[in-house]
Design a protein around this motif. Sequence first.
Motif, PDB file in Angstrom:
ATOM      1  N   UNK A 131      10.830   4.729   8.570  1.00 39.57           N
ATOM      2  CA  UNK A 131      10.199   5.366   7.255  1.00 39.57           C
ATOM      3  C   UNK A 131      10.900   4.616   6.026  1.00 39.57           C
ATOM      4  N   UNK A 132      11.944   4.241   5.901  1.00 43.31           N
ATOM      5  CA  UNK A 132      13.021   3.668   4.704  1.00 43.31           C
ATOM      6  C   UNK A 132      12.188   1.977   4.569  1.00 43.31           C
ATOM      7  N   UNK A 133      11.843   1.396   5.760  1.00 41.48           N
ATOM      8  CA  UNK A 133      11.465   0.187   5.609  1.00 41.48           C
ATOM      9  C   UNK A 133       9.810   0.216   5.093  1.00 41.48           C
ATOM     10  N   UNK A 134       9.097   1.245   5.572  1.00 40.52           N
ATOM     11  CA  UNK A 134       7.681   1.396   5.219  1.00 40.52           C
ATOM     12  C   UNK A 134       7.680   1.702   3.871  1.00 40.52           C
ATOM     13  N   UNK A 135       8.331   2.780   3.437  1.00 42.53           N
ATOM     14  CA  UNK A 135       8.333   3.062   2.030  1.00 42.53           C
ATOM     15  C   UNK A 135       8.642   2.039   1.031  1.00 42.53           C
ATOM     16  N   UNK A 136       9.754   0.949   1.478  1.00 38.69           N
ATOM     17  CA  UNK A 136      10.102  -0.067   0.638  1.00 38.69           C
ATOM     18  C   UNK A 136       8.786  -1.102   0.697  1.00 38.69           C
ATOM     19  N   UNK A 137       8.081  -1.392   1.829  1.00 36.47           N
ATOM     20  CA  UNK A 137       7.129  -2.042   1.609  1.00 36.47           C
ATOM     21  C   UNK A 137       5.915  -1.636   0.834  1.00 36.47           C
ATOM     22  N   UNK A 138       5.806  -0.044   0.769  1.00 39.38           N
ATOM     23  CA  UNK A 138       4.838   0.337  -0.035  1.00 39.38           C
ATOM     24  C   UNK A 138       5.401   0.309  -1.642  1.00 39.38           C
ATOM     25  N   UNK A 139       6.385   0.635  -1.805  1.00 39.95           N
ATOM     26  CA  UNK A 139       6.888   0.095  -3.219  1.00 39.95           C
ATOM     27  C   UNK A 139       6.588  -1.346  -3.667  1.00 39.95           C
ATOM     28  N   UNK A 140       6.834  -2.131  -2.588  1.00 43.59           N
ATOM     29  CA  UNK A 140       6.521  -3.646  -3.179  1.00 43.59           C
ATOM     30  C   UNK A 140       5.198  -3.703  -3.389  1.00 43.59           C
ATOM     31  N   UNK A 141       4.358  -3.149  -2.470  1.00 46.97           N
ATOM     32  CA  UNK A 141       2.753  -3.458  -2.797  1.00 46.97           C
ATOM     33  C   UNK A 141       2.254  -2.630  -4.031  1.00 46.97           C
ATOM     34  N   UNK A 142       3.220  -1.332  -4.438  1.00 48.26           N
ATOM     35  CA  UNK A 142       2.560  -0.935  -5.646  1.00 48.26           C
ATOM     36  C   UNK A 142       2.983  -2.013  -6.699  1.00 48.26           C
ATOM     37  N   UNK A 143       4.179  -2.730  -6.766  1.00 49.50           N
ATOM     38  CA  UNK A 143       4.599  -3.602  -7.669  1.00 49.50           C
ATOM     39  C   UNK A 143       3.700  -4.565  -7.811  1.00 49.50           C
ATOM     40  N   UNK A 144       3.192  -5.121  -6.461  1.00 51.01           N
ATOM     41  CA  UNK A 144       2.338  -6.309  -6.546  1.00 51.01           C
ATOM     42  C   UNK A 144       0.941  -5.714  -7.234  1.00 51.01           C
ATOM     43  N   UNK A 145       0.404  -4.515  -7.053  1.00 54.67           N
ATOM     44  CA  UNK A 145      -0.905  -4.301  -7.559  1.00 54.67           C
ATOM     45  C   UNK A 145      -0.770  -4.339  -9.176  1.00 54.67           C
ATOM     46  N   UNK A 146       0.617  -3.686  -9.651  1.00 51.36           N
ATOM     47  CA  UNK A 146       0.526  -3.766 -10.911  1.00 51.36           C
ATOM     48  C   UNK A 146       0.706  -5.090 -11.712  1.00 51.36           C
ATOM     49  N   UNK A 147       1.260  -6.022 -11.010  1.00 46.79           N
ATOM     50  CA  UNK A 147       1.623  -7.306 -11.448  1.00 46.79           C
ATOM     51  C   UNK A 147       0.167  -8.206 -11.315  1.00 46.79           C
ATOM     52  N   UNK A 148      -0.619  -7.953 -10.235  1.00 45.74           N
ATOM     53  CA  UNK A 148      -1.895  -8.483 -10.219  1.00 45.74           C
ATOM     54  C   UNK A 148      -2.848  -7.853 -11.182  1.00 45.74           C
ATOM     55  N   UNK A 149      -2.696  -6.635 -11.646  1.00 41.34           N
ATOM     56  CA  UNK A 149      -3.643  -5.966 -12.620  1.00 41.34           C
ATOM     57  C   UNK A 149      -3.235  -6.624 -14.023  1.00 41.34           C
ATOM     58  N   UNK A 150      -1.933  -6.996 -14.328  1.00 40.39           N
ATOM     59  CA  UNK A 150      -1.473  -7.560 -15.351  1.00 40.39           C
ATOM     60  C   UNK A 150      -1.898  -8.885 -15.555  1.00 40.39           C
ATOM     61  N   UNK A 151      -1.970  -9.502 -14.409  1.00 42.34           N
ATOM     62  CA  UNK A 151      -2.550 -11.008 -14.569  1.00 42.34           C
ATOM     63  C   UNK A 151      -4.247 -10.800 -14.794  1.00 42.34           C
ATOM     64  N   UNK A 152      -4.775  -9.981 -14.243  1.00 41.89           N
ATOM     65  CA  UNK A 152      -6.484  -9.791 -14.175  1.00 41.89           C
ATOM     66  C   UNK A 152      -6.490  -9.364 -15.904  1.00 41.89           C
ATOM     67  N   UNK A 153      -5.647  -8.429 -16.578  1.00 43.22           N
ATOM     68  CA  UNK A 153      -5.711  -7.971 -17.864  1.00 43.22           C
ATOM     69  C   UNK A 153      -5.577  -9.341 -18.820  1.00 43.22           C
ATOM     70  N   UNK A 154      -4.818 -10.097 -18.632  1.00 41.00           N
ATOM     71  CA  UNK A 154      -4.362 -11.441 -19.458  1.00 41.00           C
ATOM     72  C   UNK A 154      -5.518 -12.299 -19.140  1.00 41.00           C
ATOM     73  N   UNK A 155      -6.001 -12.509 -17.980  1.00 40.39           N
ATOM     74  CA  UNK A 155      -7.150 -13.361 -17.801  1.00 40.39           C
ATOM     75  C   UNK A 155      -8.283 -13.165 -18.533  1.00 40.39           C
TER      76      UNK A 155
END
Length: 157
Positions: A62-86
């Motif tokens: 559960x801890x490993x999967x939750x950490x992966x979900x948190x990383x995916x959430x961070x990646x989504x935010x970073x990707x959205x920021x890149x899209x916004x700036x573009x």
Amino acid sequence: MASPFLPSLAQVAATVELAVAPVFLLAGIGAFLNVCTGRLARIVDRARGLEPRVLASRGSEHDRLRDEARLLDRRMRVCNRAIFLAVLGAVLISLLVILLFVAALSDLDLGTWVALLFIAAMLATGLSFATFLVETRLATAAIRVSEEVLFHEDQRD
């Protein structure tokens, strides 16, 4: 003598020539946005597939999967920021092209504004690329095999 509101064909042709480079830049940003939205879609799909597994798991899994979900959430935010700036860069370039034509049609000296818009567009586009680089680094970190797996001794002997 041509009126400032009725430009000659030569003036319009010269303005179109000036606008060609920014328009090609728009095409490049469009291709970059296609890459970013494709990555974002894959991240979202992975996160949606992971959610039920996180909720159904317990303990270290559960801890490993939750950490992966948190990383995916961070990646989504970073990707959205890149899209916004573009997109911001593309909007600024569009304004730049409009301003070029306004300057040509009105005979106004808008050189400073054109330069500032171009600088702002390049800044937004460059920051978008840098943000995308951050997202790719996050993705690379996520796919590394853990030392626990690499150095785990098989206990089945």
